[in-house]
Design a protein around this motif. Structure first.
Motif, mmCIF file in Angstrom:
data_model
loop_
_atom_site.group_PDB
_atom_site.id
_atom_site.type_symbol
_atom_site.label_atom_id
_atom_site.label_comp_id
_atom_site.label_asym_id
_atom_site.label_seq_id
_atom_site.Cartn_x
_atom_site.Cartn_y
_atom_site.Cartn_z
ATOM 1 N N VAL A 156 0.829 -1.203 0.000
ATOM 2 C CA VAL A 156 0.000 0.000 0.000
ATOM 3 C C VAL A 156 0.863 1.252 0.000
ATOM 4 C CG1 VAL A 156 -1.818 1.272 1.214
ATOM 5 C CG2 VAL A 156 -1.754 -1.239 1.340
ATOM 6 N N GLY A 157 0.497 2.196 -0.857
ATOM 7 C CA GLY A 157 1.093 3.519 -0.819
ATOM 8 C C GLY A 157 0.161 4.452 -0.067
ATOM 9 N N PHE A 158 0.700 5.235 0.843
ATOM 10 C CA PHE A 158 -0.112 6.133 1.671
ATOM 11 C C PHE A 158 0.243 7.573 1.359
ATOM 12 C CE2 PHE A 158 -0.959 8.770 5.332
ATOM 13 C CZ PHE A 158 -2.158 8.285 5.859
ATOM 14 N N VAL A 159 -0.781 8.415 1.140
ATOM 15 C CA VAL A 159 -0.562 9.851 0.998
ATOM 16 C C VAL A 159 -1.695 10.562 1.729
ATOM 17 C CG1 VAL A 159 -1.705 9.859 -1.283
ATOM 18 C CG2 VAL A 159 -0.265 11.801 -0.591
ATOM 19 N N GLY A 160 -1.329 11.449 2.675
ATOM 20 C CA GLY A 160 -2.335 12.107 3.502
ATOM 21 C C GLY A 160 -2.008 13.553 3.757
ATOM 22 N N PHE A 161 -2.970 14.261 4.326
ATOM 23 C CA PHE A 161 -2.765 15.659 4.689
ATOM 24 C C PHE A 161 -1.601 15.788 5.670
ATOM 25 C CE2 PHE A 161 -7.508 16.960 4.076
ATOM 26 C CZ PHE A 161 -7.281 17.184 2.726
ATOM 27 N N ALA A 162 -0.874 16.890 5.543
ATOM 28 C CA ALA A 162 0.239 17.181 6.460
ATOM 29 C C ALA A 162 -0.291 17.906 7.690
ATOM 30 C CB ALA A 162 1.290 18.018 5.747
ATOM 31 N N ASP A 163 -1.239 17.276 8.368
ATOM 32 C CA ASP A 163 -1.787 17.840 9.598
ATOM 33 C C ASP A 163 -2.287 16.699 10.472
ATOM 34 O OD1 ASP A 163 -4.312 17.055 8.613
ATOM 35 O OD2 ASP A 163 -4.842 19.069 7.938
ATOM 36 N N ALA A 164 -3.046 17.026 11.511
ATOM 37 C CA ALA A 164 -3.483 16.008 12.463
ATOM 38 C C ALA A 164 -4.356 14.939 11.813
ATOM 39 C CB ALA A 164 -4.234 16.667 13.615
ATOM 40 N N THR A 195 -1.632 22.811 -4.755
ATOM 41 C CA THR A 195 -2.187 22.658 -6.103
ATOM 42 C C THR A 195 -1.410 21.629 -6.923
ATOM 43 O OG1 THR A 195 -0.838 24.519 -6.873
ATOM 44 C CG2 THR A 195 -3.093 25.003 -6.154
ATOM 45 N N SER A 196 -0.322 21.108 -6.374
ATOM 46 C CA SER A 196 0.468 20.079 -7.056
ATOM 47 C C SER A 196 1.033 19.095 -6.040
ATOM 48 C CB SER A 196 1.618 20.711 -7.836
ATOM 49 O OG SER A 196 2.477 19.709 -8.370
ATOM 50 N N VAL A 197 0.979 17.813 -6.393
ATOM 51 C CA VAL A 197 1.574 16.766 -5.549
ATOM 52 C C VAL A 197 2.439 15.842 -6.402
ATOM 53 C CG1 VAL A 197 -0.176 16.776 -3.716
ATOM 54 C CG2 VAL A 197 -0.554 15.409 -5.791
ATOM 55 N N THR A 198 3.026 16.399 -7.441
ATOM 56 C CA THR A 198 3.805 15.586 -8.381
ATOM 57 C C THR A 198 4.954 14.861 -7.693
ATOM 58 O OG1 THR A 198 3.262 17.084 -10.197
ATOM 59 C CG2 THR A 198 5.148 15.617 -10.520
ATOM 60 N N GLY A 199 5.689 15.553 -6.822
ATOM 61 C CA GLY A 199 6.821 14.935 -6.131
ATOM 62 C C GLY A 199 6.390 13.737 -5.305
ATOM 63 N N GLN A 200 5.309 13.880 -4.558
ATOM 64 C CA GLN A 200 4.809 12.788 -3.731
ATOM 65 C C GLN A 200 4.346 11.610 -4.595
ATOM 66 O OE1 GLN A 200 4.078 16.059 -3.509
ATOM 67 N NE2 GLN A 200 3.340 16.625 -1.462
ATOM 68 N N VAL A 201 3.668 11.937 -5.676
ATOM 69 C CA VAL A 201 3.143 10.893 -6.559
ATOM 70 C C VAL A 201 4.262 10.100 -7.218
ATOM 71 C CG1 VAL A 201 1.987 10.571 -8.795
ATOM 72 C CG2 VAL A 201 0.873 11.885 -6.979
ATOM 73 N N LEU A 202 5.333 10.774 -7.626
ATOM 74 C CA LEU A 202 6.461 10.066 -8.250
ATOM 75 C C LEU A 202 7.089 9.066 -7.273
ATOM 76 C CD1 LEU A 202 8.174 12.966 -10.241
ATOM 77 C CD2 LEU A 202 6.836 11.045 -11.175
ATOM 78 N N ALA A 207 7.436 3.086 -5.798
ATOM 79 C CA ALA A 207 7.272 1.974 -4.847
ATOM 80 C C ALA A 207 6.363 0.870 -5.391
ATOM 81 C CB ALA A 207 6.714 2.513 -3.533
ATOM 82 N N LYS A 208 5.632 1.146 -6.475
ATOM 83 C CA LYS A 208 4.755 0.179 -7.149
ATOM 84 C C LYS A 208 3.774 -0.549 -6.205
ATOM 85 C CE LYS A 208 8.160 -0.647 -10.794
ATOM 86 N NZ LYS A 208 9.009 -1.644 -11.513
ATOM 87 N N PRO A 209 2.976 0.197 -5.453
ATOM 88 C CA PRO A 209 2.029 -0.456 -4.538
ATOM 89 C C PRO A 209 0.838 -1.069 -5.277
ATOM 90 C CG PRO A 209 1.677 1.902 -4.531
ATOM 91 C CD PRO A 209 2.886 1.667 -5.403
ATOM 92 N N ASP A 210 0.250 -2.082 -4.666
ATOM 93 C CA ASP A 210 -0.963 -2.688 -5.234
ATOM 94 C C ASP A 210 -2.150 -1.742 -5.101
ATOM 95 O OD1 ASP A 210 0.435 -5.073 -5.707
ATOM 96 O OD2 ASP A 210 -0.058 -5.844 -3.697
ATOM 97 N N ALA A 211 -2.156 -0.929 -4.043
ATOM 98 C CA ALA A 211 -3.246 0.011 -3.792
ATOM 99 C C ALA A 211 -2.691 1.279 -3.157
ATOM 100 C CB ALA A 211 -4.299 -0.611 -2.874
ATOM 101 N N VAL A 212 -3.426 2.364 -3.322
ATOM 102 C CA VAL A 212 -3.057 3.643 -2.698
ATOM 103 C C VAL A 212 -4.207 4.095 -1.808
ATOM 104 C CG1 VAL A 212 -2.580 6.089 -3.093
ATOM 105 C CG2 VAL A 212 -1.507 4.358 -4.551
ATOM 106 N N ARG A 231 -0.576 10.010 -14.238
ATOM 107 C CA ARG A 231 0.745 9.389 -14.387
ATOM 108 C C ARG A 231 0.659 7.896 -14.710
ATOM 109 N NH1 ARG A 231 5.481 12.714 -14.404
ATOM 110 N NH2 ARG A 231 4.738 14.763 -13.697
ATOM 111 N N GLY A 232 -0.558 7.386 -14.894
ATOM 112 C CA GLY A 232 -0.727 6.021 -15.358
ATOM 113 C C GLY A 232 -0.869 4.951 -14.303
#
Length: 380
Positions: A156-164, A195-202, A207-212, A231-232
């Motif tokens: 799993v790839g995790f991406v979340g808000f930078a807060d609590a 307005t952009s999360v390109t760095g995080q997404v790359l 990491a090639k996760p099965d799910a995000v 990004r495919g």
């Protein structure tokens, strides 16, 4: 004559008590990044009763613009200027956490409409005054992890808000991931206003996760998913219950098709089995909201405000038997009455509070949902 005067005085006192106003102070994020959550909450307060247990109820609703400092200022204004008996709010976790000191200092009960368990746990000297209506993150994280395992997800790839909110979600999901055979291979953060999360997404793609899993709320939660799609990325997508409104569907469009998420039952009330314990109460709220604001307009966030109103309707009758609204004694009695609520059905679940549990929801408060053809589809 003296007895008659005393009787009249007693009757006047009782009449005065019967006509005393209960002031409910509300701070919501009706503008700013969390507006898609706060607007249905604000709307819902127009549906709540203006008389409870013979007392007139006033709702003083302020907008905190999704800003923590404003939420605290609103809370102090409601307490000091409007002399409220209870504070309801705010919409998001950072605001709600910041408000706790103000309500604890004034010994004013508070009902949060934000999700993090940290708002009410542990029930200590400050948080004994604080309750909340949304499901805890751990409850929803377990639902996601269990569903991922059933879908054959291993990484799993995790991406979340930078807060609590994002941090809380990572901590809870990390607790349950290993119990379901899941490995977190990426852990990224972004701001609600980015307005952009390109760095995080790359980094996630590498990491090639099965799910995000995207741990965001409202329309800003669509950004990482849209970028991953561009990004495919072809794996499975999961979101939290923080996106369960139609604005997220509108902003996400085709990029959020097929997404899985946990939700309160109210989101798919009409699709629930007839014997579901929350179906009747969820349908009641959905019908009232859509009658006022249009077919298909109901969201889980308005449901959190509705449930706050249901808690007050359950607690106020007990509190007014003990003290006069507008007094410290009434605020204390209302706090005690909220803590004593048992098996009260709401739009999202059945509430049973205790001195150690100021949420009071169990597994009856969650369902899994899939986004199909731009709508919410209940997953049995």
């Amino acid at each position: 004559m003296k007895k008659t005067l005393l009787a009249l005085a007693g009757t006047a006192a009782l009449m005065g008590q019967a006509l005393a106003d209960i002031n409910v102070g509300v701070t919501v994020s009706a503008t700013g990044p969390a507006a898609s959550l706060g607007i249905p909450e604000k709307n819902t307060f127009t549906l709540l009763p203006t008389t409870i247990a013979g007392q007139k109820v006033n709702y003083i609703v302020l907008d905190d613009a999704s800003d923590t400092t404003t939420a605290v200022a609103n809370t102090r204004k409601l307490i000091t200027e409007h002399k409220v008996d209870v504070v309801v709010g705010s919409t998001v976790t950072p605001n709600s956490l910041a408000m706790i000191d103000a309500v604890a200092e004034s010994q004013t009960p508070m009902i949060s409409m934000a999700a993090s368990a940290r708002i009410v746990e542990p029930v200590d000297a400050k948080k004994r005054w604080v309750f909340k209506t949304p499901q805890n993150d751990i409850m929803m994280a377990l639902a996601i992890a269990s569903h991922m395992a059933s879908q054959g997800v291993k990484t799993v790839g995790f991406v979340g808000f930078a807060d609590a909110y994002g941090e809380g979600w990572y901590n809870e999901f990390n607790k349950v991931a290993s119990t379901k055979g899941l490995t977190i291979v990426a852990n990224e953060r972004y701001n609600r206003t980015d307005t952009s999360v390109t760095g995080q997404v790359l980094k996630i793609l590498a990491a090639k996760p099965d799910a995000v899993l995207v741990a965001g709320s409202g329309t800003p939660a669509a950004l990482p998913q849209k970028t991953l799609k561009e990004r495919g990325y072809a794996g499975k997508f999961y979101q939290t219950h923080g996106v369960a409104n139609n604005d997220f569907l509108r902003v996400g469009g085709k990029d959020v098709e097929g997404t899985f998420l946990p939700s309160g039952p109210v989101l798919v009330a009409t699709q629930l089995p007839a014997d579901h314990p929350v179906k009747k109460s969820a349908l009641d709220y959905a019908a009232k909201y859509e009658a006022a604001f249009g077919k298909g307009s109901v969201s889980t966030f308005g449901g959190h405000a509705w449930d706050a109103g249901q808690l007050l309707q359950a607690a106020i009758p007990a509190a007014v038997k003990k003290a006069q609204p507008g007094t410290p004694a009434f605020r204390a009695a209302l706090r005690d009455a909220l803590e004593a609520i048992k098996e009260m059905p709401g739009a999202h679940g059945v509430f049973s509070m205790s001195d150690k549990d100021h949420l009071g929801l169990d597994q009856r408060a969650r369902v899994m949902v899939k986004i199909e053809n731009g709508t919410w589809k209940y997953q049995p």
